[in-house]
Scaffold this motif. Structure first.
Motif, PDB file in Angstrom:
ATOM      1  N   ARG A  31       0.835  -1.197   0.000  1.00 18.00           N
ATOM      2  CA  ARG A  31       0.000   0.000   0.000  1.00 18.00           C
ATOM      3  C   ARG A  31       0.871   1.249   0.000  1.00 18.00           C
ATOM      4  O   ARG A  31       1.814   1.358   0.786  1.00 18.00           O
ATOM      5  CB  ARG A  31      -0.905   0.029   1.237  1.00 18.00           C
ATOM      6  N   GLY A  79      -0.346   4.954   0.252  1.00 19.27           N
ATOM      7  CA  GLY A  79      -1.482   5.855   0.350  1.00 19.27           C
ATOM      8  C   GLY A  79      -2.741   5.154  -0.120  1.00 19.27           C
ATOM      9  O   GLY A  79      -3.094   4.086   0.366  1.00 19.27           O
ATOM     10  N   SER A  80      -3.415   5.735  -1.113  1.00 23.11           N
ATOM     11  CA  SER A  80      -4.638   5.130  -1.650  1.00 23.11           C
ATOM     12  C   SER A  80      -4.364   4.052  -2.689  1.00 23.11           C
ATOM     13  O   SER A  80      -5.282   3.350  -3.119  1.00 23.11           O
ATOM     14  CB  SER A  80      -5.523   6.217  -2.273  1.00 23.11           C
TER      15      SER A  80
END
Length: 316
Positions: free
Chosen positions: A257, A259-260
């Motif tokens: 991952r 961030g988004s």
């Protein structure tokens, strides 16, 4: 070699594929099973033997063979033959043992058969996305271009028992073929001991010799990836394996991952990005090495490769 997460037990499944509870057998065969760890993953070995000791010895020999193959083909052991071959990239040839020679040859065949959807030269992409070494930020566009070009330019030369990586940027990763090869070798050890009813599962890659007494095959079920994460244990399909293998590939288990951005570990060699054609792909083939490689190719391309007996896809 940890390509996917799986734990299988009789009567309960906690991964992509699991074995439902098997019935009682009216037979003189003795059922023996062992759980252990090999290739960085949980392993479940089941056999029917003439005695408990024969079964235990067979299970032990199968586990030993898996660990022997791991020592040759692991990317995470600097002393392995694979790591040595990667170190020699762009430099000099290497005399390879039968295991490395066999995997290189089969990898080349699967790459050709799948139009490049399966490719063991994806290690630069695995590295740049942070799967082999932690990184704090997502790869930059230039990093992705460089890694992708290294994959597309990769050449593996194999002449008898001599291998060479002529491009210095070529690096190989057997995460989508090594486990399957190890299972096939472990089953060969069991056959050599005269065991004709056996089942090996290594974290979702599995293969069977024969079938339980009175059964058409070893029953397995393929878990729904959404229901599995929710802890509901729902399945998308069930089948029986007899002298066959099944493997499941998905980009929902091993992830990074940033961030988004959520990235799965199965890479599309053509784009340099994680595969997204399907969410999960399972295939049944005659050998575990083929199931391992072709499930990856199906996840990448979204199409059933040639040589597959049965396939089960979960759309993206």
């Amino acid at each position: 070699m940890n390509r996917r997460t799986f734990i299988g037990t009789l009567g309960a499944g906690l991964g992509m594929v699991f074995l439902p509870r098997l019935p009682r057998w009216r037979t003189d065969d003795v059922f023996v099973e062992r759980w252990s760890w090999a290739m960085g993953q949980p392993v479940h070995v089941m056999v029917f033997a003439g005695s408990e000791q024969e079964g235990l010895d067979g299970c032990g020999a199968a586990l030993a063979e898996l660990r022997r193959v791991e020592s040759r083909l692991s990317l995470f052991d600097a002393a392995s033959d694979l790591c040595e071959l990667n170190r020699r990239a762009g430099r000099k040839r290497m005399r390879v043992d039968p295991d490395l020679r066999a995997v290189l040859a089969q990898a080349g065949e699967f790459k050709r058969a799948t139009g490049g959807a399966f490719d063991v030269a994806v290690e630069p992409l695995m590295r740049v996305w942070g799967f082999h070494r932690h990184r704090a930020t997502a790869p930059t566009a230039s990093e992705l271009v460089e890694a992708r070009e290294a994959v597309l330019a990769a050449v593996v030369e194999l002449d008898g028992d001599v291998a060479r990586l002529p491009n210095a940027h070529t690096q190989l990763d057997f995460g989508a073929i090594g486990v399957g090869y190890g299972i096939d070798r472990a089953l060969a050890v069991l056959r050599a001991r005269g065991l004709r009813r056996a089942f090996i599962d290594v974290s979702g890659d599995m293969a069977a010799v024969g079938a339980p007494p009175g059964e058409a095959g070893w029953p397995v079920e393929i878990a729904d990836p959404d229901r599995r994460r929710a802890g509901e244990g729902r399945t998308v399909a069930g089948t029986r394996l007899r002298d066959a293998a099944l493997a499941t590939a998905a980009n929902t288990e091993s992830i990074v991952r940033y961030g988004s951005l959520v990235a799965g570990h199965v890479m599309d060699p053509a784009t340099g990005w994680p595969a997204h054609a399907l969410r999960q792909a399972s295939v049944v083939t005659r050998t575990a090495v083929a199931a391992d490689a072709l499930s990856t190719a199906m996840l990448v391309s979204g199409r059933e490769p040639g040589g597959v007996l049965r396939s089960y896809a979960v759309p993206g």
